[in-house]
Design an enzyme around this catalytic site. Sequence first.
Site, PDB file in Angstrom:
ATOM      1  N   CYS A 114       0.817  -1.229   0.000  1.00 52.28           N
ATOM      2  CA  CYS A 114       0.000   0.000   0.000  1.00 52.28           C
ATOM      3  C   CYS A 114       0.843   1.267   0.000  1.00 52.28           C
ATOM      4  CB  CYS A 114      -0.953  -0.002   1.182  1.00 52.28           C
ATOM      5  SG  CYS A 114      -2.110  -1.374   1.135  1.00 52.28           S
ATOM      6  N   HIS A 248      -3.740   7.391   1.936  1.00 54.84           N
ATOM      7  CA  HIS A 248      -4.051   6.027   1.497  1.00 54.84           C
ATOM      8  C   HIS A 248      -5.465   5.700   1.958  1.00 54.84           C
ATOM      9  CE1 HIS A 248      -3.988   1.875   0.652  1.00 54.84           C
ATOM     10  NE2 HIS A 248      -3.846   1.469   1.889  1.00 54.84           N
ATOM     11  N   ASN A 278     -10.050  -0.267  -0.640  1.00 55.36           N
ATOM     12  CA  ASN A 278      -8.591  -0.155  -0.557  1.00 55.36           C
ATOM     13  C   ASN A 278      -7.972  -0.725  -1.836  1.00 55.36           C
ATOM     14  OD1 ASN A 278      -5.878  -0.365   0.011  1.00 55.36           O
ATOM     15  ND2 ASN A 278      -6.144  -1.308   2.026  1.00 55.36           N
TER      16      ASN A 278
HETATM   17  O1  UT7 Z   1      -3.867  -0.888   3.452  1.00 59.73           O
HETATM   18  C1  UT7 Z   1      -3.309  -0.923   4.718  1.00 59.73           C
HETATM   19  C2  UT7 Z   1      -3.712  -2.080   5.438  1.00 59.73           C
HETATM   20  N1  UT7 Z   1      -5.045  -2.246   5.866  1.00 59.73           N
HETATM   21  C3  UT7 Z   1      -5.621  -1.507   6.815  1.00 59.73           C
HETATM   22  O2  UT7 Z   1      -5.209  -0.439   7.140  1.00 59.73           O
HETATM   23  C4  UT7 Z   1      -6.802  -2.102   7.512  1.00 59.73           C
HETATM   24  C5  UT7 Z   1      -6.671  -1.914   8.985  1.00 59.73           C
HETATM   25  N2  UT7 Z   1      -7.727  -2.520   9.769  1.00 59.73           N
HETATM   26  C6  UT7 Z   1      -9.038  -2.200   9.655  1.00 59.73           C
HETATM   27  O3  UT7 Z   1      -9.413  -1.406   8.821  1.00 59.73           O
HETATM   28  C7  UT7 Z   1     -10.010  -2.818  10.631  1.00 59.73           C
HETATM   29  O4  UT7 Z   1      -9.306  -3.449  11.678  1.00 59.73           O
HETATM   30  C8  UT7 Z   1     -10.989  -3.819   9.981  1.00 59.73           C
HETATM   31  C9  UT7 Z   1     -11.966  -3.081   9.086  1.00 59.73           C
HETATM   32  C10 UT7 Z   1     -10.215  -4.842   9.160  1.00 59.73           C
HETATM   33  C11 UT7 Z   1     -11.807  -4.558  11.042  1.00 59.73           C
HETATM   34  O5  UT7 Z   1     -12.464  -3.626  11.864  1.00 59.73           O
HETATM   35  P1  UT7 Z   1     -12.444  -3.840  13.468  1.00 59.73           P
HETATM   36  O6  UT7 Z   1     -13.288  -2.789  14.015  1.00 59.73           O
HETATM   37  O7  UT7 Z   1     -10.987  -3.868  13.855  1.00 59.73           O
HETATM   38  O8  UT7 Z   1     -13.161  -5.229  13.604  1.00 59.73           O
HETATM   39  P2  UT7 Z   1     -12.606  -6.605  14.243  1.00 59.73           P
HETATM   40  O9  UT7 Z   1     -11.571  -7.202  13.353  1.00 59.73           O
HETATM   41  O10 UT7 Z   1     -12.237  -6.347  15.641  1.00 59.73           O
HETATM   42  O11 UT7 Z   1     -13.896  -7.509  14.152  1.00 59.73           O
HETATM   43  C12 UT7 Z   1     -15.069  -7.194  14.873  1.00 59.73           C
HETATM   44  C13 UT7 Z   1     -16.135  -8.247  14.614  1.00 59.73           C
HETATM   45  C14 UT7 Z   1     -15.649  -9.685  14.769  1.00 59.73           C
HETATM   46  O12 UT7 Z   1     -16.696 -10.415  15.380  1.00 59.73           O
HETATM   47  P3  UT7 Z   1     -16.619 -10.768  16.946  1.00 59.73           P
HETATM   48  O13 UT7 Z   1     -15.356 -11.573  17.104  1.00 59.73           O
HETATM   49  O14 UT7 Z   1     -16.580  -9.448  17.660  1.00 59.73           O
HETATM   50  O15 UT7 Z   1     -17.871 -11.544  17.160  1.00 59.73           O
HETATM   51  C15 UT7 Z   1     -15.493 -10.154  13.351  1.00 59.73           C
HETATM   52  O16 UT7 Z   1     -15.669 -11.540  13.209  1.00 59.73           O
HETATM   53  O17 UT7 Z   1     -16.610  -8.126  13.263  1.00 59.73           O
HETATM   54  C16 UT7 Z   1     -16.581  -9.413  12.634  1.00 59.73           C
HETATM   55  N3  UT7 Z   1     -16.331  -9.245  11.217  1.00 59.73           N
HETATM   56  C17 UT7 Z   1     -17.305  -9.063  10.298  1.00 59.73           C
HETATM   57  N4  UT7 Z   1     -18.639  -9.028  10.389  1.00 59.73           N
HETATM   58  C18 UT7 Z   1     -19.333  -8.801   9.255  1.00 59.73           C
HETATM   59  C19 UT7 Z   1     -15.117  -9.191  10.589  1.00 59.73           C
HETATM   60  N5  UT7 Z   1     -15.289  -8.974   9.289  1.00 59.73           N
HETATM   61  C20 UT7 Z   1     -16.635  -8.893   9.066  1.00 59.73           C
HETATM   62  C21 UT7 Z   1     -17.418  -8.680   7.919  1.00 59.73           C
HETATM   63  N6  UT7 Z   1     -18.757  -8.638   8.056  1.00 59.73           N
HETATM   64  N7  UT7 Z   1     -16.881  -8.477   6.701  1.00 59.73           N
END
Ligand code: UT7
Length: 321
Positions: A114, A248, A278
């Site tokens: 990225c 980004h 992204n």
């Molecule tokens: O390009 C540079 C690299 N990338 C980034 O900069 C991305 C950086 N990270 C992020 O943007 C965020 O961490 C994410 C968008 C990937 C995730 O958001 P989060 O608020 O950190 O969510 P989480 O990973 O803590 O997941 C929360 C919940 C989980 O369920 P439980 O364990 O709380 O029951 C996941 O299983 O959301 C669930 N979950 C989803 N639910 C519906 C994860 N992905 C999905 C999904 N749809 N697509």
Amino acid sequence: MTLRAILAGTGSALPRTRVSNAELAERVDTSDEWIVERTGIRFRHIAEPDETTATLGAEAARQALAAAGLQPSDIGLIIVATATPDNTFPASATKVQALIGAPDCIAFDVAAVCSGFLYAVSVADSMLRTGAAKHALVIGSETFSRILDWEDRTTCVLFGDGAGAVVLSAEEVADDRGILATRLHAEGKYCDMLYVDGGPSTTGTVGHVRMQGREVFRHAVTNLADVLGEVMEDVGLSATDIDWVVPHQANKRIIDATAKKLGLPAERVVLTVDQHANTSAASVPLALDLAVRDGRIRRGDLVVLEAMGGGFTWGAAVLRV
Ligand code: UT7
């Protein structure tokens, strides 16, 4: 007079097919609500088989050349930033060179995921100022859809395909136009937090994107705010001098949190993550091109570019348009 790399033109290209969150939710266990709330993403473009990193990059390059009023034969350097090349080799830059009909020049790829476009801009800036070329095409192009695990909802909803390009030209300037500072960083000890689980020298396969999202998020906000502070200090300016930040586009929450840390109002941040998701190395030049074409970014504006990604790698650049 000072020899600088000047932004001479911009261009971009998106695959024909656009996919909404609702359409994605028909094949993946997710929802429009979750994706919008956690990321700000509403749409992404997904490449058809005939659309590749090189073809999208070439289209963006043609637009950037037209905007700069240059011909392919004027170009002495082509750099493509990508983590999704058409082939393991040759470099996608040589394929772009062939597609746009540019004669013998320097052409190579940069792999910094990225942050790739920031790395490529920094390399091009150095090469232009040391006389390696007069005009450079710097392209970010990706087809991340090809390396997504469509069964993994924690990653597949986040990415899209596309390309952006700029022409940078070496010019003797009397004012502060051009690229004024770049800063690059990498910390390989975090390489397991965002990676592809395959490759020519390990599995012999292409592999799929794997990410510890929460950890990446945490590092992104800190690293991006730090590197933005560094480049602004390099040029002796403060956040109030910035006309536009082109960040980004990984997650609207990362963009908002970084802007808040620096005291930058949201109106000065170019946002495309809602429309493109992204697009890795393509996201900054894509957003830059949109903001130039819709008239937001104008001649004389102070623009800051920043990105962070797998490696971890991150970087920033300050330029006067
Ligand atoms: O390009 C540079 C690299 N990338 C980034 O900069 C991305 C950086 N990270 C992020 O943007 C965020 O961490 C994410 C968008 C990937 C995730 O958001 P989060 O608020 O950190 O969510 P989480 O990973 O803590 O997941 C929360 C919940 C989980 O369920 P439980 O364990 O709380 O029951 C996941 O299983 O959301 C669930 N979950 C989803 N639910 C519906 C994860 N992905 C999905 C999904 N749809 N697509």
